[in-house]
Design a protein around this motif. Structure first.
Motif, PDB file in Angstrom:
ATOM      1  N   SER A   1       3.267  -4.273  -6.438  1.00 14.31           N
ATOM      2  CA  SER A   1       3.826  -4.014  -5.105  1.00 14.31           C
ATOM      3  C   SER A   1       3.630  -2.555  -4.695  1.00 14.31           C
ATOM      4  O   SER A   1       2.514  -2.077  -4.609  1.00 14.31           O
ATOM      5  CB  SER A   1       5.299  -4.432  -5.054  1.00 14.31           C
ATOM      6  OG  SER A   1       5.440  -5.789  -5.393  1.00 14.31           O
ATOM      7  N   GLY A   2       4.731  -1.841  -4.441  1.00 12.73           N
ATOM      8  CA  GLY A   2       4.620  -0.472  -3.947  1.00 12.73           C
ATOM      9  C   GLY A   2       3.931   0.491  -4.886  1.00 12.73           C
ATOM     10  O   GLY A   2       3.427   1.530  -4.466  1.00 12.73           O
ATOM     11  N   ALA A   3       3.878   0.164  -6.172  1.00 13.26           N
ATOM     12  CA  ALA A   3       3.206   1.021  -7.154  1.00 13.26           C
ATOM     13  C   ALA A   3       1.725   0.714  -7.289  1.00 13.26           C
ATOM     14  O   ALA A   3       0.989   1.460  -7.951  1.00 13.26           O
ATOM     15  CB  ALA A   3       3.877   0.880  -8.516  1.00 13.26           C
ATOM     16  N   ALA A   4       1.251  -0.372  -6.677  1.00 12.61           N
ATOM     17  CA  ALA A   4      -0.099  -0.878  -6.949  1.00 12.61           C
ATOM     18  C   ALA A   4      -1.195   0.130  -6.665  1.00 12.61           C
ATOM     19  O   ALA A   4      -2.158   0.251  -7.428  1.00 12.61           O
ATOM     20  CB  ALA A   4      -0.337  -2.160  -6.149  1.00 12.61           C
ATOM     21  N   ALA A   5      -1.100   0.853  -5.560  1.00 15.42           N
ATOM     22  CA  ALA A   5      -2.166   1.798  -5.208  1.00 15.42           C
ATOM     23  C   ALA A   5      -2.327   2.873  -6.273  1.00 15.42           C
ATOM     24  O   ALA A   5      -3.448   3.182  -6.700  1.00 15.42           O
ATOM     25  CB  ALA A   5      -1.884   2.444  -3.845  1.00 15.42           C
ATOM     26  N   LEU A   6      -1.226   3.445  -6.732  1.00 14.70           N
ATOM     27  CA  LEU A   6      -1.324   4.517  -7.730  1.00 14.70           C
ATOM     28  C   LEU A   6      -1.637   3.990  -9.119  1.00 14.70           C
ATOM     29  O   LEU A   6      -2.227   4.714  -9.933  1.00 14.70           O
ATOM     30  CB  LEU A   6      -0.046   5.352  -7.744  1.00 14.70           C
ATOM     31  CG  LEU A   6       0.103   6.329  -6.571  1.00 14.70           C
ATOM     32  CD1 LEU A   6       1.417   7.092  -6.653  1.00 14.70           C
ATOM     33  CD2 LEU A   6      -1.075   7.317  -6.519  1.00 14.70           C
TER      34      LEU A   6
ATOM     35  N   SER B   1       0.832  -1.206   0.000  1.00 12.67           N
ATOM     36  CA  SER B   1       0.000   0.000   0.000  1.00 12.67           C
ATOM     37  C   SER B   1       0.866   1.255   0.000  1.00 12.67           C
ATOM     38  O   SER B   1       0.370   2.357   0.244  1.00 12.67           O
ATOM     39  CB  SER B   1      -0.926   0.012   1.220  1.00 12.67           C
ATOM     40  OG  SER B   1      -0.178   0.080   2.423  1.00 12.67           O
ATOM     41  N   ALA B   2       2.153   1.105  -0.292  1.00  8.44           N
ATOM     42  CA  ALA B   2       3.111   2.194  -0.107  1.00  8.44           C
ATOM     43  C   ALA B   2       2.747   3.458  -0.869  1.00  8.44           C
ATOM     44  O   ALA B   2       2.809   4.568  -0.332  1.00  8.44           O
ATOM     45  CB  ALA B   2       4.508   1.717  -0.507  1.00  8.44           C
ATOM     46  N   SER B   3       2.361   3.326  -2.142  1.00 10.83           N
ATOM     47  CA  SER B   3       2.072   4.551  -2.903  1.00 10.83           C
ATOM     48  C   SER B   3       0.751   5.178  -2.484  1.00 10.83           C
ATOM     49  O   SER B   3       0.532   6.367  -2.700  1.00 10.83           O
ATOM     50  CB  SER B   3       2.091   4.279  -4.412  1.00 10.83           C
ATOM     51  OG  SER B   3       1.176   3.266  -4.783  1.00 10.83           O
ATOM     52  N   GLY B   4      -0.137   4.404  -1.846  1.00 15.21           N
ATOM     53  CA  GLY B   4      -1.328   4.997  -1.252  1.00 15.21           C
ATOM     54  C   GLY B   4      -0.973   5.873  -0.070  1.00 15.21           C
ATOM     55  O   GLY B   4      -1.540   6.959   0.124  1.00 15.21           O
ATOM     56  N   HIS B   5      -0.011   5.432   0.730  1.00 17.90           N
ATOM     57  CA  HIS B   5       0.475   6.257   1.838  1.00 17.90           C
ATOM     58  C   HIS B   5       1.207   7.487   1.304  1.00 17.90           C
ATOM     59  O   HIS B   5       1.107   8.574   1.889  1.00 17.90           O
ATOM     60  CB  HIS B   5       1.391   5.431   2.741  1.00 17.90           C
ATOM     61  CG  HIS B   5       0.656   4.474   3.625  1.00 17.90           C
ATOM     62  ND1 HIS B   5       0.404   4.720   4.953  1.00 17.90           N
ATOM     63  CD2 HIS B   5       0.098   3.268   3.365  1.00 17.90           C
ATOM     64  CE1 HIS B   5      -0.268   3.708   5.479  1.00 17.90           C
ATOM     65  NE2 HIS B   5      -0.471   2.817   4.529  1.00 17.90           N
ATOM     66  N   ALA B   6       1.942   7.315   0.219  1.00 22.45           N
ATOM     67  CA  ALA B   6       2.613   8.464  -0.391  1.00 22.45           C
ATOM     68  C   ALA B   6       1.590   9.502  -0.849  1.00 22.45           C
ATOM     69  O   ALA B   6       1.792  10.713  -0.688  1.00 22.45           O
ATOM     70  CB  ALA B   6       3.471   8.001  -1.567  1.00 22.45           C
ATOM     71  N   LEU B   7       0.490   9.036  -1.402  1.00 22.52           N
ATOM     72  CA  LEU B   7      -0.566   9.950  -1.853  1.00 22.52           C
ATOM     73  C   LEU B   7      -1.182  10.689  -0.669  1.00 22.52           C
ATOM     74  O   LEU B   7      -1.472  11.890  -0.759  1.00 22.52           O
ATOM     75  CB  LEU B   7      -1.634   9.163  -2.609  1.00 22.52           C
ATOM     76  CG  LEU B   7      -2.787   9.951  -3.217  1.00 22.52           C
ATOM     77  CD1 LEU B   7      -2.273  10.983  -4.222  1.00 22.52           C
ATOM     78  CD2 LEU B   7      -3.783   9.013  -3.888  1.00 22.52           C
TER      79      LEU B   7
ATOM     80  N   ALA C   1       3.416  12.415  -5.839  1.00 20.19           N
ATOM     81  CA  ALA C   1       3.323  11.136  -5.132  1.00 20.19           C
ATOM     82  C   ALA C   1       3.602  10.046  -6.151  1.00 20.19           C
ATOM     83  O   ALA C   1       3.052  10.074  -7.262  1.00 20.19           O
ATOM     84  CB  ALA C   1       1.945  10.941  -4.514  1.00 20.19           C
ATOM     85  N   ALA C   2       4.436   9.101  -5.797  1.00 22.48           N
ATOM     86  CA  ALA C   2       4.843   8.084  -6.766  1.00 22.48           C
ATOM     87  C   ALA C   2       5.033   6.736  -6.077  1.00 22.48           C
ATOM     88  O   ALA C   2       5.096   6.643  -4.846  1.00 22.48           O
ATOM     89  CB  ALA C   2       6.145   8.501  -7.458  1.00 22.48           C
ATOM     90  N   GLY C   3       5.115   5.706  -6.892  1.00 24.16           N
ATOM     91  CA  GLY C   3       5.406   4.362  -6.407  1.00 24.16           C
ATOM     92  C   GLY C   3       6.183   3.601  -7.457  1.00 24.16           C
ATOM     93  O   GLY C   3       5.977   3.814  -8.662  1.00 24.16           O
ATOM     94  N   THR C   4       7.061   2.723  -7.019  1.00 24.45           N
ATOM     95  CA  THR C   4       7.859   1.945  -7.968  1.00 24.45           C
ATOM     96  C   THR C   4       8.348   0.665  -7.320  1.00 24.45           C
ATOM     97  O   THR C   4       8.617   0.633  -6.117  1.00 24.45           O
ATOM     98  CB  THR C   4       9.071   2.757  -8.477  1.00 24.45           C
ATOM     99  OG1 THR C   4       9.755   2.017  -9.487  1.00 24.45           O
ATOM    100  CG2 THR C   4      10.044   3.081  -7.356  1.00 24.45           C
ATOM    101  N   ASP C   5       8.434  -0.398  -8.105  1.00 22.88           N
ATOM    102  CA  ASP C   5       9.012  -1.657  -7.643  1.00 22.88           C
ATOM    103  C   ASP C   5       9.344  -2.540  -8.832  1.00 22.88           C
ATOM    104  O   ASP C   5       8.627  -2.532  -9.845  1.00 22.88           O
ATOM    105  CB  ASP C   5       8.056  -2.417  -6.720  1.00 22.88           C
ATOM    106  CG  ASP C   5       8.355  -2.188  -5.244  1.00 22.88           C
ATOM    107  OD1 ASP C   5       9.557  -2.231  -4.880  1.00 22.88           O
ATOM    108  OD2 ASP C   5       7.415  -1.952  -4.462  1.00 22.88           O
ATOM    109  N   VAL C   6      10.421  -3.279  -8.697  1.00 24.82           N
ATOM    110  CA  VAL C   6      10.759  -4.335  -9.644  1.00 24.82           C
ATOM    111  C   VAL C   6      10.894  -5.638  -8.861  1.00 24.82           C
ATOM    112  O   VAL C   6      10.943  -5.647  -7.631  1.00 24.82           O
ATOM    113  CB  VAL C   6      12.065  -4.039 -10.414  1.00 24.82           C
ATOM    114  CG1 VAL C   6      11.897  -2.817 -11.298  1.00 24.82           C
ATOM    115  CG2 VAL C   6      13.243  -3.861  -9.456  1.00 24.82           C
ATOM    116  N   MET C   7      10.946  -6.743  -9.589  1.00 25.33           N
ATOM    117  CA  MET C   7      10.999  -8.049  -8.940  1.00 25.33           C
ATOM    118  C   MET C   7      12.367  -8.305  -8.313  1.00 25.33           C
ATOM    119  O   MET C   7      13.390  -7.878  -8.834  1.00 25.33           O
ATOM    120  CB  MET C   7      10.705  -9.140  -9.962  1.00 25.33           C
ATOM    121  CG  MET C   7       9.327  -9.046 -10.560  1.00 25.33           C
ATOM    122  SD  MET C   7       9.102 -10.250 -11.866  1.00 25.33           S
ATOM    123  CE  MET C   7       7.911  -9.370 -12.886  1.00 25.33           C
TER     124      MET C   7
END
Length: 374
Positions: free
Chosen positions: A300-305, A137-143, A160-166
């Motif tokens: 992952s961390g980008a999912a919310a946005l 939910s990281a990018s939701g918290h960023a928002l 507000a941004a989110g990013t993740d790779v495997m």
């Protein structure tokens, strides 16, 4: 009042427009796992970017830079002269770069493990760069933090941004909890077999004021950290985050037209999310549900946005994509209606975006069409 003036996304399908088009067509971007030995992690499939070449040293930074640059350009922000704080949500940051270093494949530049250096390349005005590691939910918290900065007058505009790779470690975790490798994410389906990862990033520019044409009202984000369990979701915590959003936004559950679900296709999340929605939407009018992870994987961390971008496009288009991979809904879905892309028009005035993470780190965002936000 806050508003989202620009949004940019990168998924396995490409940018936001390409992603939304693929969702409407019911396509899945799943393909063979790359860059990590499949046998060692018991994962054979994943949602990689379509233009994926050799694995980059700092893949999360590369994706982040691309979406932030696009969002700033679309918002008309000159990052060379304007001071714009950036809040980045991520689950894994640059852990893959550390893994590659540990394998002896690359040198490791410690300062590149923070996102500040890559974003500084876009302009001296960007900053400070704040990174939140709040699981899925990281990018939701960023928002939420971006809106707080704007609403308090601390900044005129915030990214507000989110990013993740495997990473091999995260792939191994999901591969070891299923007897056979998952072939596709199938949210809310009776025959779902688990989650798969998708690489991606998303960024929005948040500003003060009333939403105008082409913009979206950012009503509120409800937050909750219930710490119920290391990984298992808690229905009560999900409910608290939803109700917190309603309280902050001053809207009722009956006003929500669409919920873009978290929908991971897992045995724990899907039933819990539907039980939470049932508690919150207990009246006769229930929103339409959709979800994107069957098409783009779990980013992952980008999912919310990523979900926020899909919700905004659905508002503008009057079309809501269906849930890719959903054929036979689980029993907890009784009484709810999942979107069908052929249903046109499907007006959306208020949308809810769910994001739930390990440890009960939850974020639920409410968005409004310009005429509602006014």
């Amino acid at each position: 009042m806050a508003r989202i003036v620009a949004s940019a996304v990168r998924t396995c399908f490409g940018d936001g427009a390409a992603t939304f088009g693929a969702l409407l067509e019911g396509r899945s971007g799943v393909g063979p796992l790359r860059h990590v030995d499949a046998a060692s992690v018991n994962v054979t499939r994943a949602y990689h970017p379509a233009d994926d070449g050799p694995e980059p040293r700092y893949g999360a930074s590369r994706l982040l830079t691309s979406v932030v640059a696009r969002a700033l350009a679309d918002a008309g922000v000159d990052a060379g002269t304007e001071r714009v704080p950036v809040v980045v949500g991520t689950g894994l940051r640059e852990l893959r770069a550390v893994e590659r270093w540990a394998e002896g494949r690359d040198e490791l530049e410690l300062h590149r493990l923070h996102f500040g250096p890559c974003l500084a390349e876009l302009g001296e005005g960007l900053g400070p760069v704040i990174t939140l590691s709040n699981a899925c939910s990281a990018s939701g918290h960023a928002l939420a933090l971006a809106q707080d900065l704007v609403d308090s007058g601390a900044a005129e505009r915030v990214v507000a941004a989110g990013t993740d790779v495997m990473t091999a470690s995260m792939l191994a975790m999901i591969g070891r909890v299923t007897p056979a490798p998952t072939t596709q994410v199938r949210p809310f389906d009776e025959n779902r077999t688990g989650v798969l990862l998708g690489e991606g990033a998303a960024a929005v520019v948040v500003a003060a004021g009333t939403a105008g044409p082409g913009e979206t009202g950012l009503l509120a984000t409800g937050l909750c950290c219930d710490a119920h369990h290391e990984t298992a979701p808690d229905v009560a915590g999900m409910v608290r985050s939803m109700r917190d959003a309603f309280t902050r936004a001053g809207v009722g559950a009956e006003e929500v037209d669409l919920v873009v679900t978290h929908g991971t296709g897992t045995e724990q999340n899907d039933p819990a999310e539907l039980r939470a929605l049932r508690r919150v939407f207990s009246g006769p009018r229930r929103p339409v549900l959709t979800g994107v992870k069957g098409a783009v994987g779990h980013t992952s961390g980008a999912a919310a946005l990523v979900n926020v971008d899909v919700a905004m496009r659905a508002m503008r288009a009057g079309r809501v994509p269906g849930v890719v991979g959903l054929r036979e809904a689980i029993g907890e879905a009784d009484g709810f209606r999942f979107a069908h892309p052929a249903e046109v028009p499907l007006p959306v005035r208020v949308a809810q975006v769910n994001a739930f993470g390990f440890g009960g780190v939850n974020a639920v965002t409410l968005l409004a069409a310009p005429e509602v936000a006014a």
